[in-house]
Write a protein that holds these residues in place. Sequence first.
Motif, PDB file in Angstrom:
ATOM      1  N   THR A 194       1.825  -7.683 -61.157  1.00 55.29           N
ATOM      2  CA  THR A 194       1.394  -6.841 -62.268  1.00 55.29           C
ATOM      3  C   THR A 194       1.596  -5.384 -61.859  1.00 55.29           C
ATOM      4  O   THR A 194       2.081  -5.092 -60.768  1.00 55.29           O
ATOM      5  CB  THR A 194      -0.086  -7.091 -62.624  1.00 55.29           C
ATOM      6  N   ASN A 195       1.219  -4.479 -62.753  1.00 60.25           N
ATOM      7  CA  ASN A 195       1.340  -3.064 -62.417  1.00 60.25           C
ATOM      8  C   ASN A 195       0.244  -2.589 -61.481  1.00 60.25           C
ATOM      9  O   ASN A 195       0.250  -1.431 -61.057  1.00 60.25           O
ATOM     10  CB  ASN A 195       1.330  -2.214 -63.685  1.00 60.25           C
ATOM     11  N   LYS A 196      -0.703  -3.474 -61.136  1.00 61.77           N
ATOM     12  CA  LYS A 196      -1.814  -3.102 -60.273  1.00 61.77           C
ATOM     13  C   LYS A 196      -1.833  -3.841 -58.944  1.00 61.77           C
ATOM     14  O   LYS A 196      -2.297  -3.309 -57.949  1.00 61.77           O
ATOM     15  CB  LYS A 196      -3.157  -3.364 -60.990  1.00 61.77           C
ATOM     16  N   ARG A 197      -1.300  -5.068 -58.903  1.00 60.33           N
ATOM     17  CA  ARG A 197      -1.485  -5.892 -57.713  1.00 60.33           C
ATOM     18  C   ARG A 197      -0.452  -7.000 -57.662  1.00 60.33           C
ATOM     19  O   ARG A 197       0.277  -7.251 -58.633  1.00 60.33           O
ATOM     20  CB  ARG A 197      -2.892  -6.510 -57.720  1.00 60.33           C
ATOM     21  N   VAL A 198      -0.404  -7.653 -56.499  1.00 58.75           N
ATOM     22  CA  VAL A 198       0.346  -8.892 -56.334  1.00 58.75           C
ATOM     23  C   VAL A 198      -0.667  -9.996 -56.037  1.00 58.75           C
ATOM     24  O   VAL A 198      -1.670  -9.763 -55.359  1.00 58.75           O
ATOM     25  CB  VAL A 198       1.392  -8.778 -55.207  1.00 58.75           C
ATOM     26  N   MET A 199      -0.396 -11.190 -56.545  1.00 61.96           N
ATOM     27  CA  MET A 199      -1.319 -12.308 -56.389  1.00 61.96           C
ATOM     28  C   MET A 199      -0.550 -13.567 -56.043  1.00 61.96           C
ATOM     29  O   MET A 199       0.624 -13.714 -56.399  1.00 61.96           O
ATOM     30  CB  MET A 199      -2.121 -12.540 -57.669  1.00 61.96           C
ATOM     31  N   VAL A 200      -1.245 -14.489 -55.380  1.00 64.45           N
ATOM     32  CA  VAL A 200      -0.752 -15.843 -55.145  1.00 64.45           C
ATOM     33  C   VAL A 200      -1.857 -16.795 -55.580  1.00 64.45           C
ATOM     34  O   VAL A 200      -2.987 -16.718 -55.097  1.00 64.45           O
ATOM     35  CB  VAL A 200      -0.386 -16.078 -53.668  1.00 64.45           C
ATOM     36  N   VAL A 201      -1.519 -17.679 -56.515  1.00 65.80           N
ATOM     37  CA  VAL A 201      -2.452 -18.675 -57.031  1.00 65.80           C
ATOM     38  C   VAL A 201      -1.917 -20.047 -56.661  1.00 65.80           C
ATOM     39  O   VAL A 201      -0.765 -20.364 -56.971  1.00 65.80           O
ATOM     40  CB  VAL A 201      -2.614 -18.548 -58.564  1.00 65.80           C
ATOM     41  N   ASN A 202      -2.727 -20.866 -56.007  1.00 63.94           N
ATOM     42  CA  ASN A 202      -2.298 -22.217 -55.657  1.00 63.94           C
ATOM     43  C   ASN A 202      -3.499 -23.148 -55.624  1.00 63.94           C
ATOM     44  O   ASN A 202      -4.641 -22.709 -55.703  1.00 63.94           O
ATOM     45  CB  ASN A 202      -1.558 -22.237 -54.311  1.00 63.94           C
ATOM     46  N   GLY A 203      -3.194 -24.440 -55.524  1.00 63.52           N
ATOM     47  CA  GLY A 203      -4.242 -25.455 -55.492  1.00 63.52           C
ATOM     48  C   GLY A 203      -4.375 -26.167 -56.822  1.00 63.52           C
ATOM     49  O   GLY A 203      -4.212 -25.570 -57.889  1.00 63.52           O
ATOM     50  N   GLY A 234      13.511 -16.519 -49.337  1.00 63.15           N
ATOM     51  CA  GLY A 234      13.070 -15.747 -48.182  1.00 63.15           C
ATOM     52  C   GLY A 234      11.566 -15.692 -48.092  1.00 63.15           C
ATOM     53  O   GLY A 234      10.832 -16.206 -48.954  1.00 63.15           O
ATOM     54  N   THR A 235      11.084 -15.044 -47.039  1.00 58.85           N
ATOM     55  CA  THR A 235       9.658 -14.885 -46.775  1.00 58.85           C
ATOM     56  C   THR A 235       9.296 -13.412 -46.898  1.00 58.85           C
ATOM     57  O   THR A 235       9.931 -12.556 -46.271  1.00 58.85           O
ATOM     58  CB  THR A 235       9.306 -15.385 -45.365  1.00 58.85           C
ATOM     59  N   PHE A 236       8.276 -13.118 -47.701  1.00 57.37           N
ATOM     60  CA  PHE A 236       7.804 -11.756 -47.887  1.00 57.37           C
ATOM     61  C   PHE A 236       6.624 -11.500 -46.949  1.00 57.37           C
ATOM     62  O   PHE A 236       5.749 -12.348 -46.797  1.00 57.37           O
ATOM     63  CB  PHE A 236       7.356 -11.526 -49.324  1.00 57.37           C
ATOM     64  N   VAL A 237       6.615 -10.306 -46.351  1.00 55.04           N
ATOM     65  CA  VAL A 237       5.530  -9.877 -45.467  1.00 55.04           C
ATOM     66  C   VAL A 237       4.995  -8.556 -45.997  1.00 55.04           C
ATOM     67  O   VAL A 237       5.734  -7.578 -46.096  1.00 55.04           O
ATOM     68  CB  VAL A 237       6.005  -9.718 -44.011  1.00 55.04           C
ATOM     69  N   LEU A 238       3.713  -8.538 -46.345  1.00 51.65           N
ATOM     70  CA  LEU A 238       3.065  -7.342 -46.885  1.00 51.65           C
ATOM     71  C   LEU A 238       2.080  -6.803 -45.859  1.00 51.65           C
ATOM     72  O   LEU A 238       1.284  -7.558 -45.300  1.00 51.65           O
ATOM     73  CB  LEU A 238       2.328  -7.664 -48.187  1.00 51.65           C
ATOM     74  N   GLU A 239       2.149  -5.504 -45.624  1.00 48.97           N
ATOM     75  CA  GLU A 239       1.227  -4.824 -44.718  1.00 48.97           C
ATOM     76  C   GLU A 239       0.374  -3.860 -45.525  1.00 48.97           C
ATOM     77  O   GLU A 239       0.863  -3.195 -46.432  1.00 48.97           O
ATOM     78  CB  GLU A 239       1.992  -4.053 -43.639  1.00 48.97           C
ATOM     79  N   SER A 240      -0.908  -3.802 -45.179  1.00 46.35           N
ATOM     80  CA  SER A 240      -1.812  -2.881 -45.866  1.00 46.35           C
ATOM     81  C   SER A 240      -2.627  -2.122 -44.843  1.00 46.35           C
ATOM     82  O   SER A 240      -2.601  -2.416 -43.641  1.00 46.35           O
ATOM     83  CB  SER A 240      -2.743  -3.645 -46.818  1.00 46.35           C
ATOM     84  N   ALA A 241      -3.381  -1.126 -45.339  1.00 40.63           N
ATOM     85  CA  ALA A 241      -4.180  -0.290 -44.447  1.00 40.63           C
ATOM     86  C   ALA A 241      -5.388  -1.030 -43.905  1.00 40.63           C
ATOM     87  O   ALA A 241      -5.935  -0.651 -42.874  1.00 40.63           O
ATOM     88  CB  ALA A 241      -4.631   0.975 -45.185  1.00 40.63           C
ATOM     89  N   GLY A 242      -5.852  -2.067 -44.582  1.00 42.88           N
ATOM     90  CA  GLY A 242      -7.029  -2.803 -44.132  1.00 42.88           C
ATOM     91  C   GLY A 242      -6.717  -3.747 -42.992  1.00 42.88           C
ATOM     92  O   GLY A 242      -5.587  -4.164 -42.773  1.00 42.88           O
ATOM     93  N   GLN A 243      -7.722  -4.120 -42.240  1.00 44.47           N
ATOM     94  CA  GLN A 243      -7.548  -5.043 -41.127  1.00 44.47           C
ATOM     95  C   GLN A 243      -7.563  -6.494 -41.588  1.00 44.47           C
ATOM     96  O   GLN A 243      -6.792  -7.310 -41.114  1.00 44.47           O
ATOM     97  CB  GLN A 243      -8.669  -4.809 -40.093  1.00 44.47           C
ATOM     98  N   ASP A 244      -8.460  -6.830 -42.504  1.00 44.15           N
ATOM     99  CA  ASP A 244      -8.587  -8.198 -42.995  1.00 44.15           C
ATOM    100  C   ASP A 244      -7.789  -8.318 -44.288  1.00 44.15           C
ATOM    101  O   ASP A 244      -8.194  -7.823 -45.336  1.00 44.15           O
ATOM    102  CB  ASP A 244     -10.061  -8.540 -43.217  1.00 44.15           C
ATOM    103  N   GLN A 245      -6.638  -8.984 -44.220  1.00 44.83           N
ATOM    104  CA  GLN A 245      -5.737  -9.063 -45.357  1.00 44.83           C
ATOM    105  C   GLN A 245      -5.786 -10.462 -45.957  1.00 44.83           C
ATOM    106  O   GLN A 245      -5.553 -11.451 -45.260  1.00 44.83           O
ATOM    107  CB  GLN A 245      -4.306  -8.731 -44.934  1.00 44.83           C
ATOM    108  N   ALA A 246      -6.086 -10.516 -47.248  1.00 42.09           N
ATOM    109  CA  ALA A 246      -6.126 -11.810 -47.923  1.00 42.09           C
ATOM    110  C   ALA A 246      -4.734 -12.320 -48.247  1.00 42.09           C
ATOM    111  O   ALA A 246      -4.534 -13.518 -48.427  1.00 42.09           O
ATOM    112  CB  ALA A 246      -6.954 -11.697 -49.211  1.00 42.09           C
ATOM    113  N   LEU A 247      -3.782 -11.443 -48.330  1.00 41.44           N
ATOM    114  CA  LEU A 247      -2.418 -11.821 -48.701  1.00 41.44           C
ATOM    115  C   LEU A 247      -1.459 -11.039 -47.806  1.00 41.44           C
ATOM    116  O   LEU A 247      -1.307  -9.836 -47.944  1.00 41.44           O
ATOM    117  CB  LEU A 247      -2.165 -11.495 -50.174  1.00 41.44           C
TER     118      LEU A 247
END
Length: 290
Positions: A194-203, A234-247
């Motif tokens: 979306t224009n605000k975030r990336v998400m992964v939905v599974n299960g 391919g495999t995407f790798v996202l890095e963020s400023a936080g230490q605990d990354q949910a995605l």
Amino acid sequence: MGQPPGEPPEPDDDERRQRDRDTEPIPRVRPDDGLGRPDGPDGPSFPDDGGYPTGSGYPGEDRSGRAWVREPETAYQPPQFTEDELAGLRVDASGLPSGPRRVLPLEDEPSSLVARYLFPTERYRGEWKRHWIHLATPLLVGIAATFVLGYLSGFLAGQDVGALTTVAVLAWFVVMGWVAWKVADWWYDRFILTNKRVMVVNGIITRKVAMMPLARVTDMKYEQSPTGRALNYGTFVLESAGQDQALREIKNLPNPNELYLRVVEEMYEPQAVEARLGKEADEAKADDGA
């Protein structure tokens, strides 16, 4: 006359003339330009910073007086651009790029599976299932189980051991049930932008939703193995400023290059996305009206 006591003696004429020469201001000499031009009041003027002379048509200066640097033995050559390079710079009457599209077209509406996780003010950009290579292991296991257990069932049936034949058939159903579960899990597994975030939905039974705001993404890359380059995943790798990354790592995404451009464009050029969406909507309305 005698010199009053306590005062230094007056210098003689030779010393006075030497002192005047030492303190005389040195006139500024304009160097010859090497072209035989006279150095006079109408000659070139040299800037104080030691740059090229301006306003005289010197080599290294265009008619506007702006100097350019060139090698002494070579003439100035303007930069050359190919048609392919200029294609991405051309715009149409609305100001949008008229070159070839390098990203996947945007979807209009989210599926019912994804719509429940979007809030009303969020702009939907697309959703993707993982590449079919994600099902390679379950499908290979199902094919191998079919051949092995099928042969074993036939062999046991010839040996008149009905109980073992039944066990082999039940084992095949269990394996096929596991394969069907993996296929269903792949179908409900979505990567969402979306224009605000990336998400992964599974299960299927236990639903998991992981997300990362685009504003927090500090680095993003994708990796492709030789097989991934051949099959386009391919495999995407996202890095963020936080230490605990949910995605952080999303494996087996299709069309990684186009998807990478889509995410980067949304992060750095959201106005371009909005403009393209508005143009496509206008064209769709014009086609409907026609």
